[in-house]
Write a protein that holds these residues in place. Structure first.
Motif, PDB file in Angstrom:
ATOM      1  N   GLY A 177      -4.901  -6.550  18.591  1.00  0.00           N
ATOM      2  CA  GLY A 177      -5.244  -5.534  19.590  1.00  0.00           C
ATOM      3  C   GLY A 177      -5.601  -4.199  18.980  1.00  0.00           C
ATOM      4  N   LEU A 178      -6.259  -4.232  17.821  1.00  0.00           N
ATOM      5  CA  LEU A 178      -6.511  -2.993  17.084  1.00  0.00           C
ATOM      6  C   LEU A 178      -7.601  -2.145  17.723  1.00  0.00           C
ATOM      7  CD1 LEU A 178      -6.243  -4.203  13.374  1.00  0.00           C
ATOM      8  CD2 LEU A 178      -4.657  -2.738  14.622  1.00  0.00           C
ATOM      9  N   ARG A 179      -8.673  -2.756  18.172  1.00  0.00           N
ATOM     10  CA  ARG A 179      -9.799  -1.956  18.668  1.00  0.00           C
ATOM     11  C   ARG A 179      -9.425  -1.183  19.929  1.00  0.00           C
ATOM     12  NH1 ARG A 179     -15.165  -5.687  17.221  1.00  0.00           N
ATOM     13  NH2 ARG A 179     -14.509  -6.091  15.059  1.00  0.00           N
ATOM     14  N   GLU A 180      -8.567  -1.785  20.745  1.00  0.00           N
ATOM     15  CA  GLU A 180      -8.108  -1.075  21.944  1.00  0.00           C
ATOM     16  C   GLU A 180      -7.291   0.164  21.576  1.00  0.00           C
ATOM     17  OE1 GLU A 180      -8.560  -5.439  22.948  1.00  0.00           O
ATOM     18  OE2 GLU A 180      -7.766  -4.233  21.287  1.00  0.00           O
ATOM     19  N   LYS A 181      -6.715   0.149  20.369  1.00  0.00           N
ATOM     20  CA  LYS A 181      -5.916   1.286  19.902  1.00  0.00           C
ATOM     21  C   LYS A 181      -6.730   2.257  19.058  1.00  0.00           C
ATOM     22  CE  LYS A 181      -1.871  -1.747  19.782  1.00  0.00           C
ATOM     23  NZ  LYS A 181      -0.915  -2.478  18.904  1.00  0.00           N
ATOM     24  N   GLY A 182      -8.027   1.971  18.895  1.00  0.00           N
ATOM     25  CA  GLY A 182      -8.882   2.867  18.139  1.00  0.00           C
ATOM     26  C   GLY A 182      -8.927   2.604  16.652  1.00  0.00           C
ATOM     27  N   PHE A 183      -8.659   1.358  16.238  1.00  0.00           N
ATOM     28  CA  PHE A 183      -8.664   0.997  14.824  1.00  0.00           C
ATOM     29  C   PHE A 183      -9.423  -0.301  14.598  1.00  0.00           C
ATOM     30  CE2 PHE A 183      -4.831   3.527  15.466  1.00  0.00           C
ATOM     31  CZ  PHE A 183      -4.883   4.422  14.402  1.00  0.00           C
ATOM     32  N   SER A 184      -9.767  -0.551  13.346  1.00  0.00           N
ATOM     33  CA  SER A 184     -10.338  -1.829  12.944  1.00  0.00           C
ATOM     34  C   SER A 184      -9.799  -2.187  11.570  1.00  0.00           C
ATOM     35  CB  SER A 184     -11.871  -1.749  12.899  1.00  0.00           C
ATOM     36  OG  SER A 184     -12.428  -3.001  12.533  1.00  0.00           O
ATOM     37  N   SER A 185      -9.467  -3.459  11.352  1.00  0.00           N
ATOM     38  CA  SER A 185      -8.887  -3.888  10.083  1.00  0.00           C
ATOM     39  C   SER A 185      -9.913  -3.775   8.964  1.00  0.00           C
ATOM     40  CB  SER A 185      -8.369  -5.322  10.195  1.00  0.00           C
ATOM     41  OG  SER A 185      -9.371  -6.191  10.708  1.00  0.00           O
ATOM     42  N   THR A 186      -9.468  -3.294   7.809  1.00  0.00           N
ATOM     43  CA  THR A 186     -10.366  -3.029   6.686  1.00  0.00           C
ATOM     44  C   THR A 186     -10.060  -3.901   5.478  1.00  0.00           C
ATOM     45  OG1 THR A 186     -10.656  -0.733   7.392  1.00  0.00           O
ATOM     46  CG2 THR A 186     -11.186  -1.234   5.093  1.00  0.00           C
ATOM     47  N   VAL A 187      -8.791  -4.014   5.112  1.00  0.00           N
ATOM     48  CA  VAL A 187      -8.407  -4.785   3.937  1.00  0.00           C
ATOM     49  C   VAL A 187      -6.955  -5.233   4.100  1.00  0.00           C
ATOM     50  CG1 VAL A 187      -7.697  -2.726   2.633  1.00  0.00           C
ATOM     51  CG2 VAL A 187      -8.411  -4.790   1.384  1.00  0.00           C
ATOM     52  N   LEU A 188      -6.617  -6.371   3.496  1.00  0.00           N
ATOM     53  CA  LEU A 188      -5.254  -6.904   3.529  1.00  0.00           C
ATOM     54  C   LEU A 188      -4.641  -6.813   2.135  1.00  0.00           C
ATOM     55  CD1 LEU A 188      -5.928 -10.297   5.399  1.00  0.00           C
ATOM     56  CD2 LEU A 188      -5.563  -8.034   6.406  1.00  0.00           C
ATOM     57  N   VAL A 189      -3.310  -6.774   2.098  1.00  0.00           N
ATOM     58  CA  VAL A 189      -2.588  -6.859   0.824  1.00  0.00           C
ATOM     59  C   VAL A 189      -1.437  -7.847   0.996  1.00  0.00           C
ATOM     60  CG1 VAL A 189      -1.299  -5.663  -0.970  1.00  0.00           C
ATOM     61  CG2 VAL A 189      -3.112  -4.456   0.249  1.00  0.00           C
ATOM     62  N   GLY A 190      -1.478  -8.909   0.198  1.00  0.00           N
ATOM     63  CA  GLY A 190      -0.337  -9.815   0.136  1.00  0.00           C
ATOM     64  C   GLY A 190       0.684  -9.254  -0.836  1.00  0.00           C
ATOM     65  N   LEU A 191       1.958  -9.297  -0.452  1.00  0.00           N
ATOM     66  CA  LEU A 191       3.043  -8.738  -1.263  1.00  0.00           C
ATOM     67  C   LEU A 191       4.127  -9.785  -1.461  1.00  0.00           C
ATOM     68  CD1 LEU A 191       3.268  -5.414   0.740  1.00  0.00           C
ATOM     69  CD2 LEU A 191       2.422  -5.582  -1.609  1.00  0.00           C
ATOM     70  N   GLY A 192       4.635  -9.896  -2.660  1.00  0.00           N
ATOM     71  CA  GLY A 192       5.705 -10.864  -2.905  1.00  0.00           C
ATOM     72  C   GLY A 192       5.948 -11.025  -4.390  1.00  0.00           C
ATOM     73  N   TYR A 193       6.130 -12.287  -4.795  1.00  0.00           N
ATOM     74  CA  TYR A 193       6.398 -12.584  -6.200  1.00  0.00           C
ATOM     75  C   TYR A 193       5.558 -13.772  -6.639  1.00  0.00           C
ATOM     76  CZ  TYR A 193      10.250  -9.414  -5.366  1.00  0.00           C
ATOM     77  OH  TYR A 193      10.988  -8.307  -5.010  1.00  0.00           O
ATOM     78  N   SER A 194       5.013 -13.646  -7.818  1.00  0.00           N
ATOM     79  CA  SER A 194       4.117 -14.657  -8.365  1.00  0.00           C
ATOM     80  C   SER A 194       4.763 -16.044  -8.379  1.00  0.00           C
ATOM     81  CB  SER A 194       3.725 -14.250  -9.789  1.00  0.00           C
ATOM     82  OG  SER A 194       2.912 -15.224 -10.383  1.00  0.00           O
ATOM     83  N   GLY A 195       3.984 -17.062  -7.963  1.00  0.00           N
ATOM     84  CA  GLY A 195       4.459 -18.445  -7.975  1.00  0.00           C
ATOM     85  C   GLY A 195       3.960 -19.188  -9.201  1.00  0.00           C
ATOM     86  N   VAL A 196       4.414 -20.414  -9.366  1.00  0.00           N
ATOM     87  CA  VAL A 196       4.056 -21.193 -10.567  1.00  0.00           C
ATOM     88  C   VAL A 196       2.564 -21.489 -10.627  1.00  0.00           C
ATOM     89  CG1 VAL A 196       6.332 -22.242 -10.820  1.00  0.00           C
ATOM     90  CG2 VAL A 196       4.625 -23.340  -9.362  1.00  0.00           C
ATOM     91  N   GLU A 197       1.881 -21.494  -9.505  1.00  0.00           N
ATOM     92  CA  GLU A 197       0.449 -21.786  -9.479  1.00  0.00           C
ATOM     93  C   GLU A 197      -0.412 -20.520  -9.623  1.00  0.00           C
ATOM     94  OE1 GLU A 197      -0.326 -23.985  -5.934  1.00  0.00           O
ATOM     95  OE2 GLU A 197       0.805 -25.742  -6.602  1.00  0.00           O
ATOM     96  N   ASP A 198       0.209 -19.410  -9.890  1.00  0.00           N
ATOM     97  CA  ASP A 198      -0.526 -18.154 -10.050  1.00  0.00           C
ATOM     98  C   ASP A 198      -1.129 -18.095 -11.449  1.00  0.00           C
ATOM     99  OD1 ASP A 198      -1.572 -15.615  -9.905  1.00  0.00           O
ATOM    100  OD2 ASP A 198       0.358 -14.591 -10.031  1.00  0.00           O
ATOM    101  N   PHE A 199      -2.298 -18.709 -11.599  1.00  0.00           N
ATOM    102  CA  PHE A 199      -2.949 -18.781 -12.905  1.00  0.00           C
ATOM    103  C   PHE A 199      -3.306 -17.401 -13.453  1.00  0.00           C
ATOM    104  CE2 PHE A 199      -6.324 -18.925  -9.761  1.00  0.00           C
ATOM    105  CZ  PHE A 199      -7.269 -18.043 -10.266  1.00  0.00           C
ATOM    106  N   ASN A 200      -3.553 -16.452 -12.561  1.00  0.00           N
ATOM    107  CA  ASN A 200      -3.986 -15.129 -13.014  1.00  0.00           C
ATOM    108  C   ASN A 200      -2.878 -14.358 -13.732  1.00  0.00           C
ATOM    109  OD1 ASN A 200      -6.210 -13.395 -13.213  1.00  0.00           O
ATOM    110  ND2 ASN A 200      -5.531 -12.156 -11.489  1.00  0.00           N
ATOM    111  N   ALA A 201      -1.630 -14.735 -13.455  1.00  0.00           N
ATOM    112  CA  ALA A 201      -0.502 -14.061 -14.107  1.00  0.00           C
ATOM    113  C   ALA A 201      -0.474 -14.334 -15.603  1.00  0.00           C
ATOM    114  CB  ALA A 201       0.807 -14.505 -13.470  1.00  0.00           C
ATOM    115  N   LYS A 202      -1.075 -15.445 -15.999  1.00  0.00           N
ATOM    116  CA  LYS A 202      -1.033 -15.849 -17.409  1.00  0.00           C
ATOM    117  C   LYS A 202      -2.259 -15.395 -18.186  1.00  0.00           C
ATOM    118  CE  LYS A 202       1.389 -20.053 -15.892  1.00  0.00           C
ATOM    119  NZ  LYS A 202       1.252 -19.744 -14.453  1.00  0.00           N
ATOM    120  N   LEU A 203      -3.252 -14.878 -17.491  1.00  0.00           N
ATOM    121  CA  LEU A 203      -4.485 -14.483 -18.166  1.00  0.00           C
ATOM    122  C   LEU A 203      -4.415 -13.035 -18.646  1.00  0.00           C
ATOM    123  CD1 LEU A 203      -7.095 -16.043 -15.719  1.00  0.00           C
ATOM    124  CD2 LEU A 203      -6.313 -16.966 -17.915  1.00  0.00           C
TER     125      LEU A 203
END
Length: 217
Positions: A177-203
């Motif tokens: 319901g963002l547009r009714e409130k005068g906003f629009s989504s621009t970007v997301l950020v996932g937050l947490g802890y790296s998992g075993v399949e996170d290949f980028n953590a090793k590069l």
């Protein structure tokens, strides 16, 4: 660690460990870091939605369909997901609210200082509203300042993160319901802890050399 060490250790997390949750006190710190993010003439043209529940993350994941399906697992497995939304217009009501808060926080030594700040902010906002006619683009630039603040802040707090532009903003705006409130989504950020399949953590981190991106004068 120094800020340079935090910058060096952060990476875009490609897979989160769904069993690990960020402690509440760290989320509280990150929220405050984000609240203190810089913006041009302190315009703060943003709103942040923070999903910490499975239901909340599932609602955001509705926007990761079709061509954006590759981001669904990141959203669902993250401990928290942050939506950074931008105002759809610069309103006088918003600008007046900022000025009032600055006054309450003791930013002005006298009435002249308050008037000067208000005049400067109106000058810039009116430039983008009426002359350049690029207000939305200008406001989104400010939101990306907040994004950078959040990413470096997360690293300093020992939180892994990934920014995501791959989502359907129309779907997410409708779901929240963002547009009714005068906003629009621009970007997301996932937050947490790296998992075993996170290949980028090793590069190794890779960026252009100093000489390629700096000119000293």
């Amino acid at each position: 660690m120094s800020i340079l060490q935090y910058a060096r250790k952060r990476h875009s997390t490609k897979a989160f460990d769904p069993t690990r949750k960020i402690p509440g006190e760290k989320i509280a710190e990150l929220r405050e870091v984000l609240r203190l993010a810089p913006s041009s003439v302190n315009s703060q043209p943003w709103h942040f939605i923070l999903a910490s529940t499975e239901d909340g993350k599932a609602r955001i994941a509705k926007a990761a369909q079709g061509n954006y399906a590759y981001n669904a697992a990141k959203i669902l497995n993250a401990s928290h997901v942050l939506v950074l939304a931008t105002r759809t217009e610069i309103t006088d009501t918003h600008l007046n609210a900022i000025l009032t808060r600055e006054d309450e926080d003791g930013r002005f030594i006298n009435a002249d200082a308050k008037a000067a700040t208000n005049g400067s902010r109106l000058s810039y906002s009116n430039l983008h509203r009426y002359d350049l006619k690029d207000a939305q683009h200008w406001m989104e630039k400010q939101v990306y300042l907040a994004l950078g603040t959040a990413l470096l802040g997360a690293s300093a707090l020992g939180i892994d993160a990934v920014p995501m532009e791959g989502f359907d903003a129309k779907i997410l705006d409708s779901e929240l319901g963002l547009r009714e409130k005068g906003f629009s989504s621009t970007v997301l950020v996932g937050l947490g802890y790296s998992g075993v399949e996170d290949f980028n953590a090793k590069l190794p981190k890779s960026r252009l050399a100093d000489a390629a991106i700096f000119t000293d004068i």
